[in-house]
Scaffold this motif. Sequence first.
Motif, PDB file in Angstrom:
ATOM      1  N   GLY A 221       0.815  -1.209   0.000  1.00  0.00           N
ATOM      2  CA  GLY A 221       0.000   0.000   0.000  1.00  0.00           C
ATOM      3  C   GLY A 221       0.849   1.260   0.000  1.00  0.00           C
ATOM      4  O   GLY A 221       0.576   2.199  -0.755  1.00  0.00           O
ATOM      5  N   LEU A 222       1.888   1.276   0.833  1.00  0.00           N
ATOM      6  CA  LEU A 222       2.760   2.444   0.876  1.00  0.00           C
ATOM      7  C   LEU A 222       3.498   2.628  -0.446  1.00  0.00           C
ATOM      8  O   LEU A 222       3.677   3.757  -0.915  1.00  0.00           O
ATOM      9  N   ALA A 223       3.929   1.515  -1.044  1.00  0.00           N
ATOM     10  CA  ALA A 223       4.623   1.609  -2.322  1.00  0.00           C
ATOM     11  C   ALA A 223       3.709   2.159  -3.409  1.00  0.00           C
ATOM     12  O   ALA A 223       4.114   2.948  -4.261  1.00  0.00           O
ATOM     13  N   ALA A 224       2.438   1.746  -3.377  1.00  0.00           N
ATOM     14  CA  ALA A 224       1.489   2.226  -4.374  1.00  0.00           C
ATOM     15  C   ALA A 224       1.274   3.728  -4.237  1.00  0.00           C
ATOM     16  O   ALA A 224       1.246   4.462  -5.227  1.00  0.00           O
ATOM     17  N   VAL A 225       1.115   4.199  -2.991  1.00  0.00           N
ATOM     18  CA  VAL A 225       0.922   5.633  -2.771  1.00  0.00           C
ATOM     19  C   VAL A 225       2.204   6.399  -3.097  1.00  0.00           C
ATOM     20  O   VAL A 225       2.181   7.456  -3.730  1.00  0.00           O
ATOM     21  N   GLY A 226       3.335   5.849  -2.670  1.00  0.00           N
ATOM     22  CA  GLY A 226       4.599   6.518  -2.920  1.00  0.00           C
ATOM     23  C   GLY A 226       4.936   6.641  -4.386  1.00  0.00           C
ATOM     24  O   GLY A 226       5.640   7.562  -4.807  1.00  0.00           O
ATOM     25  N   ALA A 227       4.410   5.718  -5.208  1.00  0.00           N
ATOM     26  CA  ALA A 227       4.680   5.774  -6.646  1.00  0.00           C
ATOM     27  C   ALA A 227       3.959   6.928  -7.320  1.00  0.00           C
ATOM     28  O   ALA A 227       4.279   7.290  -8.443  1.00  0.00           O
TER      29      ALA A 227
END
Length: 221
Positions: free
Chosen positions: A82-88
């Motif tokens: 989830g964090l990776a998706a938002v951070g992208a």
Amino acid sequence: MKKPKRLASLMERLKDGRLHSADSLATALRVSVRTIYRDMDELTAAGIPIAGTRGQGYRALASITLPPLNLTETELEVLHLGLAAVGAGAAELPELAQAAQSLSAKIDALLPEEGHAVPFGFAGHPWRDAAQGFRHMPAFRAAIRARQKLRVTLEDGARHDIRPLKIDYWGRIWTCIAWSETAGNFLSIRLDTVAAQVPLPGLFVDEPGKRLDDYAAAPRP
């Protein structure tokens, strides 16, 4: 006292809103003042709002404090996804992307040192694009559950017909353990290197030499 427990104890002492000197914190936690300075630098770098400086004292400014959580590896993977998706989405949602980076750093700072050789936090060079691998994860997970063969094309042009067996999570990258029908051996495929994948007709069944147990028993080079 191990670092994760020490950092948690520091936060418990600081969140009362009062000013705490490094000397008093060092005495309470039975560590050196230099250790307290390093811990404060680490907490600050992780994005935890702390007021104060060396020689004056410290206090936490966070308005929300969560109780301790015990996470499974799978739960940690979901959180990282989830964090990776938002951070992208830094270009479209810069404020949320920055918050995702900060939250990731806070979690990384509190993970136990033992058993987590690979940091939780966002990947830097050469793994800064590794989060892209999760775009293929639903297809790989579905294939593992259904025992469906996949035809995988990698970024270097290599193509393999595989039996996907297991997805492993390494904190910054995801890999799939698979038997390659094309190469006749086991492969560990980084999902971020997959350019395309399509399901093949028919399901596979366990065969000696091609199972996950066989991979685990095989000698490593």
